[in-house]
Design a protein around this motif. Structure first.
Motif, PDB file in Angstrom:
ATOM      1  N   THR A  22       5.528  -6.449   1.643  1.00  0.00           N
ATOM      2  CA  THR A  22       4.465  -6.356   2.643  1.00  0.00           C
ATOM      3  C   THR A  22       4.721  -7.336   3.777  1.00  0.00           C
ATOM      4  O   THR A  22       4.598  -6.990   4.959  1.00  0.00           O
ATOM      5  CB  THR A  22       3.091  -6.656   1.999  1.00  0.00           C
ATOM      6  N   ARG A  42      -2.424  -0.293   8.482  1.00  0.00           N
ATOM      7  CA  ARG A  42      -2.176  -0.614   7.074  1.00  0.00           C
ATOM      8  C   ARG A  42      -3.361  -0.212   6.205  1.00  0.00           C
ATOM      9  O   ARG A  42      -3.193   0.343   5.114  1.00  0.00           O
ATOM     10  CB  ARG A  42      -1.906  -2.111   6.947  1.00  0.00           C
ATOM     11  N   THR A  43      -4.551  -0.474   6.676  1.00  0.00           N
ATOM     12  CA  THR A  43      -5.765  -0.164   5.921  1.00  0.00           C
ATOM     13  C   THR A  43      -5.933   1.333   5.717  1.00  0.00           C
ATOM     14  O   THR A  43      -6.301   1.776   4.621  1.00  0.00           O
ATOM     15  CB  THR A  43      -6.991  -0.765   6.626  1.00  0.00           C
ATOM     16  N   VAL A  45      -3.537   3.556   5.626  1.00  0.00           N
ATOM     17  CA  VAL A  45      -2.511   3.959   4.653  1.00  0.00           C
ATOM     18  C   VAL A  45      -2.976   3.631   3.241  1.00  0.00           C
ATOM     19  O   VAL A  45      -2.863   4.452   2.319  1.00  0.00           O
ATOM     20  CB  VAL A  45      -1.155   3.289   4.966  1.00  0.00           C
ATOM     21  N   ILE A  46      -3.519   2.439   3.051  1.00  0.00           N
ATOM     22  CA  ILE A  46      -3.995   2.027   1.727  1.00  0.00           C
ATOM     23  C   ILE A  46      -5.141   2.916   1.262  1.00  0.00           C
ATOM     24  O   ILE A  46      -5.193   3.316   0.090  1.00  0.00           O
ATOM     25  CB  ILE A  46      -4.417   0.549   1.743  1.00  0.00           C
ATOM     26  N   VAL A  48      -5.760   6.053   2.063  1.00  0.00           N
ATOM     27  CA  VAL A  48      -5.223   7.360   1.680  1.00  0.00           C
ATOM     28  C   VAL A  48      -4.488   7.260   0.336  1.00  0.00           C
ATOM     29  O   VAL A  48      -4.701   8.091  -0.562  1.00  0.00           O
ATOM     30  CB  VAL A  48      -4.290   7.918   2.778  1.00  0.00           C
ATOM     31  N   LEU A  49      -3.662   6.244   0.177  1.00  0.00           N
ATOM     32  CA  LEU A  49      -2.919   6.073  -1.076  1.00  0.00           C
ATOM     33  C   LEU A  49      -3.862   5.887  -2.262  1.00  0.00           C
ATOM     34  O   LEU A  49      -3.681   6.522  -3.312  1.00  0.00           O
ATOM     35  CB  LEU A  49      -1.965   4.878  -0.977  1.00  0.00           C
ATOM     36  N   ALA A  50      -4.872   5.049  -2.109  1.00  0.00           N
ATOM     37  CA  ALA A  50      -5.826   4.827  -3.203  1.00  0.00           C
ATOM     38  C   ALA A  50      -6.560   6.123  -3.551  1.00  0.00           C
ATOM     39  O   ALA A  50      -6.782   6.424  -4.727  1.00  0.00           O
ATOM     40  CB  ALA A  50      -6.817   3.731  -2.832  1.00  0.00           C
ATOM     41  N   VAL A  52      -5.438   9.230  -3.159  1.00  0.00           N
ATOM     42  CA  VAL A  52      -4.486  10.110  -3.846  1.00  0.00           C
ATOM     43  C   VAL A  52      -4.348   9.682  -5.311  1.00  0.00           C
ATOM     44  O   VAL A  52      -4.365  10.517  -6.223  1.00  0.00           O
ATOM     45  CB  VAL A  52      -3.113  10.109  -3.131  1.00  0.00           C
ATOM     46  N   VAL A  53      -4.226   8.376  -5.557  1.00  0.00           N
ATOM     47  CA  VAL A  53      -4.089   7.873  -6.930  1.00  0.00           C
ATOM     48  C   VAL A  53      -5.344   8.203  -7.742  1.00  0.00           C
ATOM     49  O   VAL A  53      -5.259   8.642  -8.895  1.00  0.00           O
ATOM     50  CB  VAL A  53      -3.800   6.353  -6.941  1.00  0.00           C
ATOM     51  N   THR A  57      -5.021  10.765 -10.933  1.00  0.00           N
ATOM     52  CA  THR A  57      -5.190  10.219 -12.282  1.00  0.00           C
ATOM     53  C   THR A  57      -6.552  10.543 -12.888  1.00  0.00           C
ATOM     54  O   THR A  57      -6.837  10.135 -14.014  1.00  0.00           O
ATOM     55  CB  THR A  57      -5.007   8.687 -12.273  1.00  0.00           C
TER      56      THR A  57
END
Length: 143
Positions: A22, A42-43, A45-46, A48-50, A52-53, A57
């Motif tokens: 990072t 950055r926020t 991206v985070i 969207v990634l969170a 998706v996870v 899951t």
């Protein structure tokens, strides 16, 4: 024996490795934009990634199922994270990543002190020696 991915130490080392990346990626990425805008990117991206996870899951839960006290502390944590990231990216914009990151990691020292004072966590003399060494190391790298 627990599987490797069920051990907190593995996840903590992965966190440290990603945190190091990072700093390097952010230092390069913040060169041509305002640090606050870089933090915004950055926020997103985070976020969207969170998301998706969570969906991948099956961990998504209805927001109404979260207790009010939990909402309060997660809100405060989010505000603290946002402030930390804004300060971190500003520091990276102004300073060397190799000096900024160790000072940022003084958060380890603050967590130890806050954990003891606010959460009643007990650290041994050896643990406190480690905290002192982290402090000294961060100061030496920053000079």
């Amino acid at each position: 024996m627990k599987s490797l991915l069920a051990q907190w130490q593995v996840w903590a080392l992965l966190s440290a490795g990603f945190a190091a990346l990072t700093a390097i990626f952010a230092k390069i990425g913040v060169q041509d934009v305002a640090s606050d805008f870089a933090t915004f990117i950055r926020t997103v991206v985070i976020l969207v990634l969170a998301g998706v996870v969570l969906f991948a899951t099956g961990q998504w839960q209805a927001p109404g199922s979260v207790p009010g006290r939990t909402w309060l502390y997660l809100l405060l944590s989010g505000l603290a994270t946002g402030a930390s990231w804004l300060c971190y990216f500003r520091a990276l914009k102004l300073g060397d990543a190799a000096r900024v990151a160790p000072v940022d990691k003084l958060s380890v020292v603050f967590v130890a002190v806050f954990g003891a004072l606010l959460l009643g966590e007990k650290l041994s003399l050896l643990n406190w020696l480690g905290v002192a060494l982290i402090t000294g190391g961060a100061i030496l790298v920053a000079l």
